[in-house]
Design an enzyme around this catalytic site. Structure first.
Site: not given
Lengths: 198, 234
Positions: B18-20
């Site tokens: 879960g990221t940018t």
């Protein structure tokens, strides 16, 4: 008795690649079909048009495979590939023994030796496509002169900036024009050589 | 009792990035950026993860979604691209081919995959390019792209602030700013900000340590680090 335009030996492999096949036409068609599949698969997998070097190498490897197995005979044709990719125009010859080389001018088939000698005399780097058309016609007509007086047809196709880097057949009028010009030049040369002899 | 990895329901959650992630083009190359948090439910499995993976010379892949899926995709892409590079010889692999391979894998396996990826790099013919392969297996060439759970918070910011023909340092600063904004809002993003800059001459992997990442508004400031930004100018 044959209709003009039948017995085609030049085929489109991809938009930017065309191929001429000498020798056994069915074997040649097999090579063209394989090349078309290779080009299509390459585009599907890599998202770009197949570079000519890759196509000819793959075709040469395909030909070579037929020489490895006792139950197969080698293909009786070769693939003379003309293309225009992002590295410029290319001519490759993939032979039935498995080699594939790039050329600036090449001939293959029965009368190749004479034509190769003619081509070596030319300054290929400075020729335009139109001039080359006439030269190609000349070479083909001259090479047939010595054999019987059978009618024959010249099939021409090209690829250049003018054709938008697409492999297309030379338009009929232009082809006829080049053929006629070539015939005229050959007659001229014959007269000149006759004059010189007497 | 095994350990602290269980969530409230008692079951272990799949490890997600879960990221940018983001990538954008500048005048002469591309900059890829990512945060570094890998979460498994509420547990941060890795706080210094590297989500920017090299798939071939001058082409990198930003990974978001399932860590396992994206690592597998990167592995296959690397394999196929290495073979491809051998066949091509002198002419190098182009970014479009790399992106197409990633897309083929993502699309053919769309039923099982949970992977949103960005492919970016530089090649001789077309210069810097960014391709986005979101979940489902589309392929689009774009001048800039953001992905991952944190991307939703910075879509508008990036749309407004990306300019064509930025310089390398402008672009790097832009990427860092965007990722820091996403980190400040997205619980699944955090840690350090990693960047990779690819252009004709170099491929540079850098990272901005956690205490130097920009903080905004309510966040607690690290004792030594970037100045707190009270108002972000649009």
């Amino acid at each position: 008795m044959m209709l003009p335009g039948s017995n085609r030996r030049i085929f489109t492999v991809a938009k930017h690649v065309g191929m001429a096949v000498p020798g056994k036409l069915p074997d040649g068609r097999q090579m063209v079909s394989r090349a078309q599949q290779e080009a299509e698969n390459y585009k599907r997998f890599y998202g770009t048009t197949i570079p000519t070097k890759v196509l000819s190498d793959r075709l040469a490897n395909y030909c070579h495979a037929f020489s490895l197995y006792w139950h197969l005979r080698p293909l009786g044709s070769a693939a003379l590939t003309a293309s225009y990719d992002d590295q410029g125009p290319h001519i490759y010859l993939s032979e039935t023994n498995g080699v594939s080389y790039r050329y600036y001018g090449i001939a293959v088939g029965k009368g190749r030796q004479g034509i190769k000698t003619e081509l070596e005399r030319l300054k290929l780097g400075n020729l335009s496509c139109r001039e080359a058309l006439k030269i190609v016609c000349k070479c083909l007509i001259k090479q047939r002169d010595d054999t019987s007086n059978k009618k024959f047809e010249i099939e021409l196709a090209w690829i250049s900036d003018e054709t938008n880097k697409q492999f297309v057949r030379v338009p009929k009028e232009l082809a006829k024009e080049s053929e006629d010009e070539a015939k005229k030049e050959i007659e001229q040369e014959d007269e000149d050589s006759d004059d010189m002899e007497s | 009792e095994k350990g602290a990895m269980a969530t409230g329901s008692g079951k272990m959650k799949e490890v997600l990035t879960g990221t940018t992630i983001m990538a954008c083009t500048y005048d002469g190359g591309v900059v890829l950026g990512a945060d570094s948090r890998t979460s498994s439910g509420n547990y941060v499995a890795n706080k210094v993860a590297d989500k920017i993976t090299k798939v071939c010379d001058k082409v990198y892949l930003c990974r978001s979604g399932s860590a396992a899926h994206t690592q597998a995709v990167a592995g296959y892409a690397n394999l196929y691209l290495n073979q491809h590079a051998i066949e091509l010889g002198e002419k190098g692999v182009c970014v479009r081919s790399a992106a197409n391979i990633v897309k083929e894998i993502a699309y053919t396996n769309k039923q099982w995959m949970n992977a949103g990826m960005i492919v970016a790099g530089w090649d001789k013919n077309e210069g810097g390019q960014v391709f986005v392969v979101p979940m489902g297996g589309t392929l689009m060439e774009v001048p800039f792209a953001v992905g991952g759970s944190g991307s939703i918070y910075i879509n508008a910011f990036v749309d407004k602030n990306w300019k064509p023909k930025m310089t390398k340092s402008e672009c790097k600063a832009f990427v860092r700013k965007a990722v820091s904004l996403a980190i400040s809002r997205d619980g699944s993003s955090g840690g350090v900000i990693r960047t990779v800059t690819v252009d004709k001459d170099e491929q540079v992997k850098e990272f901005l340590p956690g205490n130097e990442v920009q903080v905004y508004h309510d966040e607690i400031q690290f004792s030594q680090g970037a100045q707190k930004v009270e108002f972000v100018k649009a």
